[in-house]
Enzyme design. Structure first.
Site, mmCIF file in Angstrom:
data_model
loop_
_atom_site.group_PDB
_atom_site.id
_atom_site.type_symbol
_atom_site.label_atom_id
_atom_site.label_comp_id
_atom_site.label_asym_id
_atom_site.label_seq_id
_atom_site.Cartn_x
_atom_site.Cartn_y
_atom_site.Cartn_z
ATOM 1 N N SER A 1 0.834 -1.205 0.000
ATOM 2 C CA SER A 1 0.000 0.000 0.000
ATOM 3 C C SER A 1 0.868 1.254 0.000
ATOM 4 C CB SER A 1 -0.881 0.009 1.239
ATOM 5 O OG SER A 1 -0.065 0.261 2.379
ATOM 6 N N LYS A 2 0.214 2.385 -0.153
ATOM 7 C CA LYS A 2 0.924 3.665 -0.132
ATOM 8 C C LYS A 2 1.666 3.819 1.192
ATOM 9 C CE LYS A 2 0.334 8.627 -0.374
ATOM 10 N NZ LYS A 2 0.957 8.870 0.916
ATOM 11 N N ARG A 3 1.011 3.359 2.262
ATOM 12 C CA ARG A 3 1.630 3.499 3.587
ATOM 13 C C ARG A 3 2.959 2.753 3.698
ATOM 14 N NH1 ARG A 3 -1.735 1.643 7.968
ATOM 15 N NH2 ARG A 3 0.151 1.992 9.175
ATOM 16 N N GLY B 1 5.097 2.478 1.385
ATOM 17 C CA GLY B 1 6.077 3.362 0.757
ATOM 18 C C GLY B 1 6.537 4.416 1.742
#
Ligand code: GLU
Length: 514
Positions: free
Chosen positions: A265-267, A269
């Site tokens: 997920s973006k998190r 990253g």
């Protein structure tokens, strides 16, 4: 396989995740492999989730990766427009929703938001989840429970309504997925999905199926998260009378976190400081902004190669594939079912392989803007020689500048620990004599520099290990770096003389202070 028509159908609801790029890539590869057509369609029917700039971001990402559509927004094609909001304006969807009503496969639903919330709460209180479906629809306010007159009255008085698909009870819906094989859904598990929203917009499901049909899509290649919706899609094809021409489905495996557990997920990253998007995104708030693979210093060829392997393998040992080679080698049969772990170190390894094989001149072209961004102005020849020296030692384009900064400015810090360990103040005069010998070298090329240093070693009685590290730290601040003599030659006689002088003074200071 001929006449393959595939589409990448992103929704402009934000930046395109790297998983989306992989979906686009696989679609592109199948199209190119088979001499087919790669289409981009923007699925922007959900106005509430529309994000300004997202479509540009998507198109820019595809361009950076070299995944150029044959048909799409801004490109054209015989099946346009390629934005669903524009297709809706042409009345493309409503008539099919009406057709579903007419043949008894859909119905008007008049339940208000409040009524739906109330029934959901009622279910929750009983520890159940409400689903608008064959089991509940007859308790709701819709054209199946109201009389025909009442329904007509409500429609005529413009009462808000949605159109829902009438999913049958007790049927098995079978999907033949090219990756997963036969997947069966029991229709009682499926809800009566909304086809047309109260604002007259089609939902994803309706628009997606109508467009895939009208655009003559032959293969739907998309993320695994869409597999459950596919049961509804199969029903839609059936009820619209298009089952014969239904595309084949291929649901791609998930991309997993670097730990291998859960979806990337973006998190992840943000947490790990690694890119999970192709390009940077500048949001109003810094928390929502991020850097992409491009800004991290990746080459798009390496990103494609890395992404291709997240779920697919060629069945051979070969790992490095250009986009053209991928097009040739690709096949849906070699896509796996299980999730693919996002291994950032592997991504860097791919990038390194591409950097190593690139010419110094090409690298110089790519590095120059990065150098300019840091205020370093050097000519292309110098940068090309620098790239030649460094390319086996870096894995990202940005590493060139970060690791090799001392080719463009003075040494910022010295490896003090090693200075203390290796510098002997009583050898200062000896090293000064080396500086003098270097300063009087006529042609300051790597070969001549090597001769001078080797002669010095012989005559001084010092060992290689007592000289090389000192020179390296003096010239580059640390003991690692490219070939010493080539580095000295590229820095040039003046800079070498200046750096040695400055460093020897500093080394003395450090050691005398102990
Ligand atoms: N608009 C959907 C998405 O954002 C497309 C899914 C599909 O390919 O059907 O991913």
């Amino acid at each position: 396989m001929t006449g393959v028509r595939v589409r990448f159908a992103p929704s402009p609801t934000g930046a395109l995740h790297i998983g989306g790029v992989r979906t686009a890539l696989y679609n592109y590869l199948l199209a190119k492999k088979t001499g087919g057509t790669f289409i981009v369609r923007i699925e922007d029917t959900d106005q509430t989730r529309y994000i300004e700039g997202a479509e540009d971001y998507i198109m820019e990402s595809l361009k950076w990766c070299g995944l150029l559509p044959d048909e799409g927004p801004g490109i054209g094609g015989d099946y346009g427009p390629y934005r669903q909001s524009e297709r809706k304006e042409k009345g493309l969807y409503k008539k099919y929703a009406q057709q579903l009503i007419d043949n008894g496969h859909a119905y008007f639903a008049f339940d208000t938001a409040e009524e739906l919330t109330a029934i959901r709460s009622k279910f929750e209180a009983e520890k159940k989840t409400f689903k608008y479906s064959s089991a509940t629809r007859m308790d709701m306010t819709n054209s199946l429970t109201l009389s025909a007159e009442e329904t007509q009255k409500r429609l005529a008085s413009n009462e808000p309504y949605t159109i829902r698909l009438k999913v049958p009870a007790d049927e098995l819906v079978v999907i033949n997925d090219l990756i997963r094989g036969e997947v069966t859904f029991q229709s009682n598990e499926l809800d009566d999905k909304i086809m047309l929203k109260s604002d007259g917009m089609p939902t994803y499901h309706m628009a997606n199926i109508v467009d895939d049909h009208l655009m003559k899509i032959t293969h739907v290649i998309r993320g695994e998260e869409w597999l459950p919706s596919t049961a509804h899609h199969v029903l839609l094809y059936r009820y619209l009378g298009w089952e014969e021409e239904m595309p084949q489905f291929a649901h791609l495996p998930l991309i997993l976190k670097p730990t291998g557990k859960g979806k990337l997920s973006k998190r992840d990253g943000d947490k790990l400081g690694i890119p999970v998007f192709p390009l940077s995104w500048d949001a109003a708030t810094p928390e929502d902004s991020f850097q992409g693979f491009r800004e991290f210093g990746f080459l798009s060829e390496a990103v494609n190669n890395f992404l291709a392997f997240l779920g697919w393998n060629p069945g051979t040992e070969q790992e490095i594939f250009s986009l053209n080679e991928l097009c040739e080698a690709f096949s849906l049969e070699r896509i796996g079912k299980s999730g693919a772990r996002f291994d950032f170190e592997k991504a860097k390894w791919f990038n390194q392989q591409y950097i190593i094989t690139m010419t110094d001149e090409k690298l110089a072209e790519l590095i120059q803007p990065l150098l300019l961004g840091k205020g370093y102005e050097f000519d292309q020849d110098y940068i090309a020689s620098f790239c030649g020296l460094m390319k086996e030692r870096v894995s990202l384009l940005t590493d060139f500048v970060d690791v090799g900064y001392y080719f463009f400015e003075d040494v910022r810090t010295y490896d003090e620990k090693n200075v203390r360990k290796r510098w002997k103040t009583d050898r200062r005069d000896l090293f000064e004599s080396l500086s003098i010998a270097l300063a009087s070298t006529e042609d300051f090329n790597a070969e001549n520099v090597e001769k001078v240093v080797k002669t010095f070693i012989e005559t001084s009685g010092l060992k290689f290990g007592e000289v090389f590290p000192i020179l390296r730290i003096a010239l580059a601040g640390s003991m690692s770096g490219p070939d010493l003599f080539k580095m000295m030659a590229l820095l040039g006689k003046e800079r070498v003389a200046e750096r040695l002088k400055k460093a020897f003074n500093y080394f003395d200071e450090v050691c005398l202070a102990v």
